[in-house]
Design an enzyme around this catalytic site. Structure first.
Site, PDB file in Angstrom:
ATOM      1  N   VAL A  28       0.835  -1.207   0.000  1.00  0.00           N
ATOM      2  CA  VAL A  28       0.000   0.000   0.000  1.00  0.00           C
ATOM      3  C   VAL A  28       0.870   1.257   0.000  1.00  0.00           C
ATOM      4  CG1 VAL A  28      -1.699   1.312   1.331  1.00  0.00           C
ATOM      5  CG2 VAL A  28      -1.963  -1.159   1.081  1.00  0.00           C
ATOM      6  N   GLY A 118      -7.505   1.428   7.327  1.00  0.00           N
ATOM      7  CA  GLY A 118      -8.118   0.341   8.089  1.00  0.00           C
ATOM      8  C   GLY A 118      -8.242  -0.898   7.217  1.00  0.00           C
ATOM      9  N   SER A 119      -9.367  -1.592   7.355  1.00  0.00           N
ATOM     10  CA  SER A 119      -9.578  -2.820   6.588  1.00  0.00           C
ATOM     11  C   SER A 119     -11.053  -3.191   6.670  1.00  0.00           C
ATOM     12  CB  SER A 119      -8.735  -3.932   7.204  1.00  0.00           C
ATOM     13  OG  SER A 119      -9.184  -5.184   6.741  1.00  0.00           O
ATOM     14  N   SER A 120     -11.534  -3.894   5.656  1.00  0.00           N
ATOM     15  CA  SER A 120     -12.944  -4.320   5.683  1.00  0.00           C
ATOM     16  C   SER A 120     -13.198  -5.338   6.792  1.00  0.00           C
ATOM     17  CB  SER A 120     -13.350  -4.908   4.333  1.00  0.00           C
ATOM     18  OG  SER A 120     -12.527  -6.014   4.019  1.00  0.00           O
ATOM     19  N   CYS A 121     -12.120  -5.911   7.372  1.00  0.00           N
ATOM     20  CA  CYS A 121     -12.352  -6.908   8.424  1.00  0.00           C
ATOM     21  C   CYS A 121     -12.771  -6.276   9.749  1.00  0.00           C
ATOM     22  CB  CYS A 121     -11.146  -7.817   8.601  1.00  0.00           C
ATOM     23  SG  CYS A 121      -9.762  -7.011   9.350  1.00  0.00           S
ATOM     24  N   TYR A 148      -6.366  -8.552  14.348  1.00  0.00           N
ATOM     25  CA  TYR A 148      -6.080  -7.462  13.404  1.00  0.00           C
ATOM     26  C   TYR A 148      -7.231  -6.449  13.403  1.00  0.00           C
ATOM     27  CZ  TYR A 148      -4.909  -5.372   8.833  1.00  0.00           C
ATOM     28  OH  TYR A 148      -4.590  -4.515   7.798  1.00  0.00           O
ATOM     29  N   LYS A 152      -7.319  -2.396  14.366  1.00  0.00           N
ATOM     30  CA  LYS A 152      -7.778  -1.377  13.411  1.00  0.00           C
ATOM     31  C   LYS A 152      -8.950  -0.576  13.982  1.00  0.00           C
ATOM     32  CE  LYS A 152      -4.884  -1.874  10.035  1.00  0.00           C
ATOM     33  NZ  LYS A 152      -3.998  -0.779   9.648  1.00  0.00           N
ATOM     34  N   PRO A 175     -10.305  -0.121   3.149  1.00  0.00           N
ATOM     35  CA  PRO A 175     -10.264  -0.821   1.864  1.00  0.00           C
ATOM     36  C   PRO A 175     -10.752  -2.259   1.963  1.00  0.00           C
ATOM     37  CG  PRO A 175      -8.044  -0.552   2.759  1.00  0.00           C
ATOM     38  CD  PRO A 175      -8.995  -0.021   3.791  1.00  0.00           C
ATOM     39  N   ASN A 177     -10.439  -6.256   0.223  1.00  0.00           N
ATOM     40  CA  ASN A 177      -9.222  -7.067   0.012  1.00  0.00           C
ATOM     41  C   ASN A 177      -8.398  -6.501  -1.142  1.00  0.00           C
ATOM     42  OD1 ASN A 177     -10.687  -8.758   1.806  1.00  0.00           O
ATOM     43  ND2 ASN A 177      -9.587 -10.534   1.042  1.00  0.00           N
ATOM     44  N   HIS A 191      -1.851 -13.224   1.125  1.00  0.00           N
ATOM     45  CA  HIS A 191      -3.279 -13.243   0.846  1.00  0.00           C
ATOM     46  C   HIS A 191      -3.532 -14.170  -0.349  1.00  0.00           C
ATOM     47  CE1 HIS A 191      -3.140  -9.524   3.277  1.00  0.00           C
ATOM     48  NE2 HIS A 191      -4.302  -9.978   3.704  1.00  0.00           N
ATOM     49  N   LYS A 199       1.199 -20.857  -6.301  1.00  0.00           N
ATOM     50  CA  LYS A 199       0.902 -22.297  -6.298  1.00  0.00           C
ATOM     51  C   LYS A 199       0.696 -22.800  -7.719  1.00  0.00           C
ATOM     52  CE  LYS A 199      -1.645 -22.833  -1.964  1.00  0.00           C
ATOM     53  NZ  LYS A 199      -2.977 -22.986  -1.382  1.00  0.00           N
ATOM     54  N   TRP A 214      -7.175 -23.507  -0.351  1.00  0.00           N
ATOM     55  CA  TRP A 214      -7.697 -23.607   1.022  1.00  0.00           C
ATOM     56  C   TRP A 214      -9.200 -23.366   1.075  1.00  0.00           C
ATOM     57  CZ3 TRP A 214      -3.649 -19.954   3.802  1.00  0.00           C
ATOM     58  CH2 TRP A 214      -2.392 -20.560   3.736  1.00  0.00           C
ATOM     59  N   ARG A 221     -15.237 -12.836  -2.137  1.00  0.00           N
ATOM     60  CA  ARG A 221     -14.348 -11.715  -1.808  1.00  0.00           C
ATOM     61  C   ARG A 221     -14.425 -10.665  -2.904  1.00  0.00           C
ATOM     62  NH1 ARG A 221     -14.467 -13.970   2.247  1.00  0.00           N
ATOM     63  NH2 ARG A 221     -12.809 -14.622   3.660  1.00  0.00           N
ATOM     64  N   ASP A 281     -12.257 -21.053   5.929  1.00  0.00           N
ATOM     65  CA  ASP A 281     -12.841 -20.194   4.890  1.00  0.00           C
ATOM     66  C   ASP A 281     -12.747 -18.720   5.268  1.00  0.00           C
ATOM     67  OD1 ASP A 281     -13.686 -21.882   2.902  1.00  0.00           O
ATOM     68  OD2 ASP A 281     -15.735 -22.108   3.668  1.00  0.00           O
TER      69      ASP A 281
HETATM   70  O1  GFB Z   1      -6.752 -13.549   1.238  1.00  0.00           O
HETATM   71  P1  GFB Z   1      -7.111 -14.268   2.489  1.00  0.00           P
HETATM   72  O2  GFB Z   1      -6.007 -14.881   3.254  1.00  0.00           O
HETATM   73  O3  GFB Z   1      -7.906 -13.214   3.364  1.00  0.00           O
HETATM   74  O4  GFB Z   1      -8.123 -15.462   2.120  1.00  0.00           O
HETATM   75  P2  GFB Z   1      -9.299 -13.063   4.123  1.00  0.00           P
HETATM   76  C1  GFB Z   1      -9.277 -15.274   1.335  1.00  0.00           C
HETATM   77  C2  GFB Z   1      -9.947 -16.587   1.082  1.00  0.00           C
HETATM   78  O5  GFB Z   1      -9.138 -17.355   0.186  1.00  0.00           O
HETATM   79  C3  GFB Z   1     -10.174 -17.461   2.307  1.00  0.00           C
HETATM   80  C4  GFB Z   1      -8.999 -18.670   0.674  1.00  0.00           C
HETATM   81  O6  GFB Z   1     -11.437 -18.095   2.219  1.00  0.00           O
HETATM   82  C5  GFB Z   1      -9.049 -18.506   2.194  1.00  0.00           C
HETATM   83  O7  GFB Z   1      -9.361 -19.731   2.832  1.00  0.00           O
HETATM   84  N1  GFB Z   1      -7.775 -19.283   0.164  1.00  0.00           N
HETATM   85  C6  GFB Z   1      -7.695 -20.335  -0.694  1.00  0.00           C
HETATM   86  C7  GFB Z   1      -6.508 -18.924   0.453  1.00  0.00           C
HETATM   87  N2  GFB Z   1      -6.431 -20.699  -0.907  1.00  0.00           N
HETATM   88  C8  GFB Z   1      -5.650 -19.823  -0.226  1.00  0.00           C
HETATM   89  C9  GFB Z   1      -4.240 -19.696  -0.069  1.00  0.00           C
HETATM   90  O8  GFB Z   1      -3.429 -20.446  -0.598  1.00  0.00           O
HETATM   91  N3  GFB Z   1      -3.813 -18.645   0.714  1.00  0.00           N
HETATM   92  C10 GFB Z   1      -4.690 -17.791   1.323  1.00  0.00           C
HETATM   93  N4  GFB Z   1      -4.210 -16.769   2.064  1.00  0.00           N
HETATM   94  N5  GFB Z   1      -6.036 -17.922   1.219  1.00  0.00           N
HETATM   95  C11 GFB Z   1      -7.931 -11.359   5.424  1.00  0.00           C
HETATM   96  C12 GFB Z   1      -7.485 -11.115   6.825  1.00  0.00           C
HETATM   97  O9  GFB Z   1      -8.866 -12.337   5.436  1.00  0.00           O
HETATM   98  O10 GFB Z   1      -8.518 -10.211   4.855  1.00  0.00           O
HETATM   99  C13 GFB Z   1      -6.602  -9.940   6.857  1.00  0.00           C
HETATM  100  O11 GFB Z   1      -6.878 -12.270   7.322  1.00  0.00           O
HETATM  101  C14 GFB Z   1      -7.177  -8.748   6.116  1.00  0.00           C
HETATM  102  O12 GFB Z   1      -6.378  -9.609   8.159  1.00  0.00           O
HETATM  103  C15 GFB Z   1      -7.674  -9.129   4.742  1.00  0.00           C
HETATM  104  O13 GFB Z   1      -8.214  -8.184   6.848  1.00  0.00           O
HETATM  105  C16 GFB Z   1      -8.388  -8.005   4.055  1.00  0.00           C
HETATM  106  O14 GFB Z   1     -10.176 -12.222   3.270  1.00  0.00           O
HETATM  107  O15 GFB Z   1      -9.907 -14.351   4.554  1.00  0.00           O
END
Ligand code: GFB
Length: 325
Positions: A28, A118-121, A148, A152, A175, A177, A191, A199, A214, A221, A281
Site C-alpha cells: 500500500v 483500516g480494513s474491511s475486516c 487485526y 484497526k 479498503p 481485500n 493473501h 501455487k 484452502w 471476496r 474459509d
Molecule cells: O486472502 P485471504 O487470506 O484473506 O483469504 P481473508 C481469502 C480466502 O481465500 C479465504 C482462501 O477463504 C481462504 O481460505 N484461500 C484459498 C486462500 N487458498 C488460499 C491460499 O493459498 N492462501 C490464502 N491466504 N487464502 C484477510 C485477513 O482475510 O482479509 C486480513 O486475514 C485482512 O487480516 C484481509 O483483513 C483483508 O479475506 O480471509
C-alpha cells in the site's frame, strides 16, 4: 459515533506539502508513493531500520524532527488468513502500537492531516451485504482476523478521539481485500491472490496434476487493485467532503472457487484444482458498500483479470531477476 452526514470543509491541496508515507516499502505504501509523484508535494520516507514505529519515543522524535504537514499511514503488520491465525499477538500488538504512537506524536507536533488505513475486516462477520460504514461494532467479528480487526478498530476510535479532543484531522479509509505490485508471495503469510498465483505457477512448472486451494471455495471476496486504492486516497484527501470513515472497494466480487479458475487460466495451469476443507474459509462474504465514495465521483479503473495478469507478469520478472543474481 460516526456521523453519516457529508459535511464540507476547506479544500485540501498537496501543493508544496511535506507528505510522510509511513510504511512506504509495503504494497500500500509503495502505491501511495507512486501516486503521490503525480502531485506537487515533497514525499518523505524513512526505513524500518531507522525508525521502529512500535517505539513511542523514536516515533515522537522522528515526527518532531521531520514536521510533516501530512501523514499517510500505510505501515502495518498484514497477512492472509493463516498468518492472522498463527500470530494474533503480532497483529494486535504491532498494529495497536503503530496507531497509538503515530497519532499521539502527530497530535503533539500539530500535523495538519492524517490518513489512516483500516480494513474491511473491522466489520462484523455477518454484517448485511454490501457492508456500509454504519455496520461498525454492530456484531461479532470474524474469528480468523479478530486480533487485526480489533487493532484497526482501536486505531479508528483513537483517531476520532484525537479529532474531538485535540483537533487532529484524520481521514479513515477502509479498503476491501487488496492485491497488486509489491504483494507478499510467501505461501504461508500471503493473501489469496499471490498465494494462488505462486501455487499454480509452481504446479505448472513442475507438471503437478493437482493444486490444493484452502477452504471450500464458497467464500466471496471483493478485490481492489492497490493502485486504485492509492488513487482513492489522494482523491479523498483532496475532496471537500468531510467523511471520517470511508469504504473503498471495487464491486469486483468473485467466489474463491471462480478466483482459482481465473488464476489457473491466467497462469496457464491445466491440472485439477482441489479444495482443502480442513483449511478455514474465514468470512463468508465481505462486499463493501462504497456509495459514499461513489457519490463524490470516484471510480476504480483496474479490472480484476488485467490486474492479476499484470501482477503475475511482474512477479515472474522479479523471480527471474532473483534467479540470475
Ligand atoms: O486472502 P485471504 O487470506 O484473506 O483469504 P481473508 C481469502 C480466502 O481465500 C479465504 C482462501 O477463504 C481462504 O481460505 N484461500 C484459498 C486462500 N487458498 C488460499 C491460499 O493459498 N492462501 C490464502 N491466504 N487464502 C484477510 C485477513 O482475510 O482479509 C486480513 O486475514 C485482512 O487480516 C484481509 O483483513 C483483508 O479475506 O480471509
Amino acid at each position: 459515533m460516526i456521523s453519516s452526514a457529508i459535511s464540507v470543509s476547506e479544500p485540501f491541496s498537496f501543493k508544496d506539502k511535506r507528505v510522510w508515507v509511513a510504511g512506504h516499502t509495503g504494497m500500500v505504501g509503495s502505491a501511495l508513493v507512486r501516486r503521490l509523484r503525480q502531485e506537487d508535494c515533497e514525499i518523505l520516507t524513512v526505513s524500518r531500520k531507522q525508525l521502529d514505529l512500535t517505539r513511542q519515543s523514536e516515533t515522537e522524535t522522528w515526527i518532531e524532527y521531520l514536521r510533516p504537514d501530512v501523514i499517510l499511514v500505510a505501515a502495518a503488520k498484514v497477512g492472509g488468513i493463516a498468518a492472522n491465525a498463527a500470530s494474533p499477538v503480532d497483529f494486535l500488538y504491532i498494529n495497536t502500537m503503530i496507531a497509538m504512537n503515530i497519532m499521539a506524536a502527530a497530535a503533539h507536533a500539530g500535523v495538519g492531516k492524517l490518513l489512516w488505513m483500516g480494513s474491511s475486516c473491522i466489520y462484523p462477520k455477518f454484517a448485511a451485504q454490501p457492508i456500509d460504514e454504519h455496520a461498525l461494532l454492530t456484531g461479532p467479528l470474524e474469528p480468523t482476523n479478530e486480533a487485526y480487526a480489533i487493532a484497526k478498530i482501536a486505531a479508528l476510535k483513537l483517531a476520532e478521539a484525537y479529532a474531538r479532543q485535540y483537533g487532529l484531522s484524520s481521514l479513515l479509509v477502509m479498503p476491501t481485500n487488496l492485491y497488486g505490485q509489491n504483494d507478499n508471495f510467501d505461501p504461508q503469510a500471503s493473501h489469496v491472490i499471490p498465494a494462488m498465483l505462486r501455487k499454480m505457477h509452481e504446479a505448472k512448472s513442475s507438471g503437478a496434476e493437482t493444486v490444493s486451494v484452502w477452504g471450500t471455495g464458497n467464500p466471496l471476496r471483493e478485490f481492489l487493485h492497490v493502485d486504485d486504492l492509492a488513487d482513492a486516497c489522494c482523491f479523498l484527501m483532496k475532496s471537500e467532503a468531510n467523511l471520517p470513515l470511508t469504504n473503498v472497494g471495487s464491486g469486483d466480487e468473485i467466489s474463491i472457487r471462480d478466483l482459482a479458475y481465473l488464476v489457473a487460466d491466467i497462469v496457464g495451469y491445466r491440472g485439477e484444482i482441489l479444495f482443502d476443507t480442513s483449511k478455514p474459509d474465514g468470512a463468508p462474504r465481505k462486499l463493501l458498500n462504497c456509495s459514499r465514495l461513489a457519490s463524490l465521483g470516484w471510480k476504480p479503473k483496474v479490472n480484476l483479470r488485467s490486474g492479476i495478469d499484470e501482477l503475475y507478469t511482474r512477479w515472474r520478472a522479479s523471480v527471474r531477476q532473483f534467479e540470475q543474481s
